[in-house]
Design a protein around this motif. Structure first.
Motif, PDB file in Angstrom:
ATOM      1  N   GLY A  63      60.146  11.922  46.099  1.00 24.33           N
ATOM      2  CA  GLY A  63      60.873  12.876  46.916  1.00 24.33           C
ATOM      3  C   GLY A  63      60.027  13.594  47.952  1.00 24.33           C
ATOM      4  N   MET A  64      58.736  13.257  48.070  1.00 23.81           N
ATOM      5  CA  MET A  64      57.886  13.902  49.076  1.00 23.81           C
ATOM      6  C   MET A  64      58.268  13.408  50.469  1.00 23.81           C
ATOM      7  SD  MET A  64      54.092  13.884  47.333  1.00 23.81           S
ATOM      8  CE  MET A  64      53.360  14.602  48.771  1.00 23.81           C
ATOM      9  N   THR A  65      57.964  14.224  51.471  1.00 21.58           N
ATOM     10  CA  THR A  65      58.245  13.857  52.852  1.00 21.58           C
ATOM     11  C   THR A  65      57.300  12.742  53.291  1.00 21.58           C
ATOM     12  OG1 THR A  65      58.908  16.124  53.313  1.00 21.58           O
ATOM     13  CG2 THR A  65      58.398  14.743  55.215  1.00 21.58           C
ATOM     14  N   LEU A  66      57.856  11.718  53.937  1.00 21.21           N
ATOM     15  CA  LEU A  66      57.043  10.616  54.444  1.00 21.21           C
ATOM     16  C   LEU A  66      56.308  11.071  55.700  1.00 21.21           C
ATOM     17  CD1 LEU A  66      59.563   7.651  54.090  1.00 21.21           C
ATOM     18  CD2 LEU A  66      57.773   8.348  52.500  1.00 21.21           C
ATOM     19  N   VAL A  67      55.064  10.605  55.851  1.00 23.24           N
ATOM     20  CA  VAL A  67      54.230  10.970  56.991  1.00 23.24           C
ATOM     21  C   VAL A  67      53.922   9.713  57.796  1.00 23.24           C
ATOM     22  CG1 VAL A  67      53.189  12.972  55.860  1.00 23.24           C
ATOM     23  CG2 VAL A  67      52.099  10.742  55.646  1.00 23.24           C
ATOM     24  N   LYS A  68      53.583   9.905  59.082  1.00 23.73           N
ATOM     25  CA  LYS A  68      53.239   8.767  59.929  1.00 23.73           C
ATOM     26  C   LYS A  68      52.005   8.071  59.385  1.00 23.73           C
ATOM     27  CE  LYS A  68      55.018   9.992  64.447  1.00 23.73           C
ATOM     28  NZ  LYS A  68      54.687  10.269  65.842  1.00 23.73           N
ATOM     29  N   LYS A  69      52.069   6.766  59.347  1.00 28.39           N
ATOM     30  CA  LYS A  69      50.929   5.968  58.895  1.00 28.39           C
ATOM     31  C   LYS A  69      50.010   5.754  60.079  1.00 28.39           C
ATOM     32  CE  LYS A  69      49.735   1.653  56.650  1.00 28.39           C
ATOM     33  NZ  LYS A  69      50.215   0.378  56.127  1.00 28.39           N
TER      34      LYS A  69
END
Length: 83
Positions: A63-69
């Motif tokens: 459920g964590m926010t996805l970050v730019k790879k």
């Protein structure tokens, strides 16, 4: 003497024309072949790097926010020896 000068000017003009034609062709050829594709943005979870998405959102596992790879750095840069 006038014929020699006229011939020299004609040769100079024709060689300059040929050189200019070749140099513009070379420039246009390189611009055609060097098309840069825009980098595809991917998002990942910091706790689960195997989770990849093409849009921002939440990780399906935690459920964590996805970050730019960030794009992977070249191996040569990361393997430099410190002295």
């Amino acid at each position: 003497m006038k014929k020699v000068m006229l011939m020299a000017v004609a040769i100079l003009f024709s060689s300059a024309t040929v050189f200019a034609a070749n140099s513009t062709t070379a420039v246009s050829d390189t611009t055609k072949t060097k098309k840069v594709k825009p980098a595809k943005v991917q998002y990942t979870c910091t706790m689960h790097p195997e989770v990849l998405s093409d849009k921002p959102g939440k990780c399906p596992k935690c459920g964590m926010t996805l970050v730019k790879k960030e794009p992977a750095k070249k191996k040569a840069d990361s393997m430099k020896m410190k002295m």
